[in-house]
Design an enzyme around this catalytic site. Structure first.
Site, PDB file in Angstrom:
ATOM      1  N   GLU A  89       0.828  -1.209   0.000  1.00 42.39           N
ATOM      2  CA  GLU A  89       0.000   0.000   0.000  1.00 42.39           C
ATOM      3  C   GLU A  89       0.866   1.264   0.000  1.00 42.39           C
ATOM      4  O   GLU A  89       0.506   2.275  -0.588  1.00 42.39           O
ATOM      5  CB  GLU A  89      -0.982  -0.001   1.179  1.00 42.39           C
ATOM      6  CG  GLU A  89      -1.919  -1.218   1.228  1.00 42.39           C
ATOM      7  CD  GLU A  89      -2.695  -1.485  -0.074  1.00 42.39           C
ATOM      8  OE1 GLU A  89      -2.866  -0.554  -0.881  1.00 42.39           O
ATOM      9  OE2 GLU A  89      -3.106  -2.641  -0.288  1.00 42.39           O
ATOM     10  N   TYR A 114      -2.197  -8.606  -9.989  1.00 42.12           N
ATOM     11  CA  TYR A 114      -1.199  -8.423  -8.940  1.00 42.12           C
ATOM     12  C   TYR A 114       0.043  -9.266  -9.195  1.00 42.12           C
ATOM     13  O   TYR A 114       1.151  -8.764  -9.303  1.00 42.12           O
ATOM     14  CB  TYR A 114      -1.781  -8.788  -7.573  1.00 42.12           C
ATOM     15  CG  TYR A 114      -2.795  -7.785  -7.073  1.00 42.12           C
ATOM     16  CD1 TYR A 114      -2.453  -6.849  -6.100  1.00 42.12           C
ATOM     17  CD2 TYR A 114      -4.088  -7.760  -7.573  1.00 42.12           C
ATOM     18  CE1 TYR A 114      -3.378  -5.927  -5.639  1.00 42.12           C
ATOM     19  CE2 TYR A 114      -5.019  -6.836  -7.119  1.00 42.12           C
ATOM     20  CZ  TYR A 114      -4.655  -5.923  -6.147  1.00 42.12           C
ATOM     21  OH  TYR A 114      -5.562  -5.005  -5.697  1.00 42.12           O
TER      22      TYR A 114
END
Length: 770
Positions: A187, A280
């Site tokens: 993140e 991802y």
């Protein structure tokens, strides 16, 4: 102590439900946010609060008004707010205040200390390598008790699932820390690094079809950042195990490429389905490959210039390729066989990935898309080619990088000599996203090398070599015997992550009972146990004496369970004794903690070896109100390990009663018993006897699950007949069709399985005494 919480999640298209906007990633704006809330709560948003005042409503009740500073220019999906009654821990890193918010008792107990201690250093590390400073004055991270994702990179206000941020100091094992480090660093990669903030926040993709630029780049830096703060995590092993191997297993079934055309997505995908393993893991793997052939130095240099140019605006993947091309053109150490765009488009705009087939007598390598035998015939026209970087080693020494840029090519330097000591290994340390199909000659030499000197091949490459061959077997490129040849050396294999991969290929969990086949099982038992003993005893030693010594062994935490479960399943006396002994300790003292690393196995085999006393204790622990979710789950499956049929039958009866179980547990109980070798018959009789009640309670889906599982156990046509009779009696006509198809499929699968098991049995017979 009931409290409320509000938190937003706008990605991909929910901002439009909160405020009127053109909710597209390319449309950026500045935002002024003000929240009116109950005075006992605190309000958070992307920017710092600049004013907190009070107001009364018409009933005279008092409210707090929190006004936030004007945001930077950003996409709508990154705006966020949280209203909560949490506490926080804080650190200051380079003048930027970092706060982590969580439930008061979690903060009090120090559960967020680990997260707050690594957040600053990861931030600084990313700032330094990307040479871009973080543009916001503060960063808040919030641990939410319930959250659909692991984390979300809202600019300046990151939200996480509690489990992704909380570390209980008494839990010494590195695996929890590793997970937190990976998620936080992912993140922050957005905040800091790139496409959103840095990846994503600062530079955002033009549209969702290039989402992988956000997520793939952030995923790549997630590994780099996490291994920076936890140096005991070995980057290449963790990356291979977490990112590469899972997506290689999936990328042939999901039909989409990394970067789809916009109209393709608008027509056929829901945006949320783009947040998957392709985006991802494939995104990260392709970035890893890029970094491998460019060198990390050039990649970082290119990313830095890309981030600077597109700050606060939008880009698509071509913009990134252009920036990398500029950097490549300005130097003369790295030479590429084509433009960066041509190379990378071959990986991001096509589905799937290639398999390279070698003939080392001639030095020829050809490529084709990796597809299963059934699909291969139908797609001959689709002759995709990739531009493939090949890192390789010969007899243990690394060779210069080669490129395969057409469907096949002769590499004279790859021809091998007569000598059996001349061997070649491709894709060293997984620098490329593909599988390799070696010819028999080279495979023999590699198998021979593994038996004599396994360490001559780096661990990640051993993993990949064996995993590739099993995948090739499954997809019909090579025979199972070829894969089995590579397992002979295993007594000398001391890497748990390699053992785990071999065992999940040889003893897949859903097939344990099929493998209990009277021919295969005794041979497998003899063959595997002989090879497992060294690594089993090594780890059993720690379990007996000082388990704390394993706390930094990342793979022990992840994979020891599979090793022990297999040893017990194969009837290794030492493993069965260890399970009874640890389970007995728990029965003597309910406060005793069975080591979490092998708790599932210990409970299962403690009950299997024991009698009703052991079973009743598990039931008592299960029904205790203070047992954790994880414990309940472990016990729920352990109770189906009983070896006495009356206990299993009683367990199923308990499952029917509304008072003892919540109803979603009942189907779990039935499925747990079904998968056990002595349980499947008992469970099947139970299901047929109690069908009216079960079907009323669970309906169709449950039956389908049961049938799927049952299908794995019907070995004879007589049994298939029996199932058919049952379906005809109980199902509506339209459902009958589906289940008949399922049975037909089961029949053909069974034939395939039986053939495979016969092959395995006859190979084992020849090799069991080697």
């Amino acid at each position: 102590s009931y409290s409320m919480l509000i938190a937003s999640q706008m990605e991909p298209t929910y901002a439009r439900r909160v405020y009127p906007c053109f909710d597209e990633p390319a449309m950026k704006s500045i935002f002024n946010i003000r929240i009116v809330h109950d005075p006992s709560y605190v309000a958070l948003s992307n920017m710092p609060a600049i004013d907190v005042s009070e107001m009364k409503d018409e009933n005279g009740s008092l409210w707090t008004v929190t006004t936030f500073n004007t945001s930077l220019k950003m996409s709508t999906y990154l705006t966020a707010f949280v209203v909560c009654d949490f506490d926080y821990v804080t650190r200051t890193e380079r003048g930027n205040e970092i706060r982590i918010w969580a439930r008061k008792e979690a903060i009090r107990n120090g559960y967020l200390d680990y997260a707050v201690n690594i957040t600053g250093p990861i931030f600084s590390f990313l700032e330094d390598i990307l040479n871009i400073s973080y543009p916001l004055p503060k960063t808040d991270l919030v641990a939410l008790p319930e959250f659909g994702a692991d984390g979300m990179e809202n600019w300046g206000l990151l939200t996480f699932r509690e489990a992704s941020l909380m570390y209980i100091p008494s839990d010494k094992f590195i695996s929890r820390k590793a997970m937190i480090a990976l998620i936080v660093s992912h993140e922050l990669g957005h905040q800091a690094c790139g496409k959103n903030s840095w990846f994503g926040n600062l530079v955002t993709m033009n549209w969702w079809n290039d989402l992988w630029l956000n997520e793939g780049l952030a995923s790549y830096f997630e590994y780099v950042g996490a291994t920076f703060v936890e140096p005991k995590l070995l980057l290449d092993k963790v990356f291979y195990d977490h990112a590469v191997q899972p997506v290689l297993r999936e990328d042939n079934e999901i039909v989409r490429s990394l970067s789809e055309r916009e109209d393709n997505i608008k027509g056929s995908f829901s945006l949320t389905s783009l947040f998957d393993s392709i985006t991802y893991n494939k995104g990260a793997t392709i970035t890893w490959m890029l970094s491998g052939f460019l060198t990390e130095k050039l990649l970082i240099k290119a990313l830095t210039s890309y981030l600077k140019e597109f700050s606060f605006s939008n880009a698509n993947q071509d913009d990134l390729w252009t920036h990398i091309q500029m950097i490549v053109n300005a130097q003369d150490e790295v030479h590429l066989p084509a433009t960066v765009k041509q190379i990378m488009d071959s990986w991001t705009c096509q589905n799937g990935f290639p398999v390279l087939t070698l003939n080392l007598t001639t030095g020829t390598i050809r490529q084709e898309q990796f597809l299963s035998k059934r699909n291969r015939k139908s797609t001959d026209s689709n002759n995709n080619t990739w531009i493939i970087p090949i890192s390789w080693m010969r007899n243990g020494s690394l060779q210069p990088l080669m490129w395969l840029d057409k469907s096949s090519k002769v590499f004279p330097e790859m021809q091998v000599l007569e000598s059996e000591y001349d061997w070649i290994l491709l894709n060293v340390n997984l620098s490329g996203y593909y599988r390799v199909n070696y010819d028999q000659l080279n495979l023999k030499r590699l198998a021979h090398l593994l038996e004599n000197d396994p360490k001559a091949i780096p661990a990640v490459s051993r993993f990949q070599l064996i995993d590739d061959v099993f995948a090739l077997t499954q997809f019909g490129y090579v025979q199972i015997e070829t894969a089995l040849e590579l397992t002979k050396y295993l007594a000398r294999e001391d890497e748990l992550f390699i053992w785990n991969m071999v065992l999940s290929n040889l003893v897949p969990e859903n097939l344990e009972s099929t493998l209990k086949n009277y021919e295969v099982y005794p041979l497998l038992k003899k063959y595997l146990l002989k090879r497992m003993l060294p690594i089993y005893h090594y780890y059993a030693g720690f379990i007996h004496k000082h388990i704390d010594a394993l706390e930094d062994d990342y793979f022990a935490l992840a994979y020891l369970e599979k090793l022990f479960a297999t040893a017990c399943w194969l009837g290794l006396q030492d493993c069965l004794n260890l399970s009874s002994e640890l389970y007995a300790k728990w029965m003597d003292n309910a406060e005793y903690k069975i080591p979490i690393l092998i708790k599932r196995t210990v409970c299962c085999y403690g009950i299997a070896v024991g009698s009703d006393r052991e079973w009743n204790f598990a039931w008592e622990m299960y029904t205790r109100t203070d047992s954790t979710e994880e414990d309940k789950d472990i016990l729920l499956s352990a109770m189906s390990c009983a070896k006495e049929s009356w206990l299993l039958y009683r367990y199923l009866q308990y499952g029917l009663s509304d008072t003892l179980f919540s109803s979603n547990c009942t189907s779990t109980v039935i499925l747990n018993v079904l998968t056990k070798d002595i349980g499947h018959r008992i469970a099947w009789d139970f299901v047929t006897e109690n069908w009216p009640q079960l079907s009323e309670r669970y309906g169709q889906e449950f039956l389908h699950d049961v049938l799927k599982v049952m299908g794995r156990f019907v070995n004879t046509d007589v049994q298939i007949q029996e199932l058919q009779v049952f379906y005809n009696a109980t199902l509506e006509e339209d459902e009958r069709e589906a289940t008949t198809l399922l049975l037909e499929f089961t029949k053909s699968e069974n034939i395939e399985w039986r053939n495979l098991l016969n092959k395995v049995a006859s190979w084992l017979e020849k090799n069991v005494d080697d």
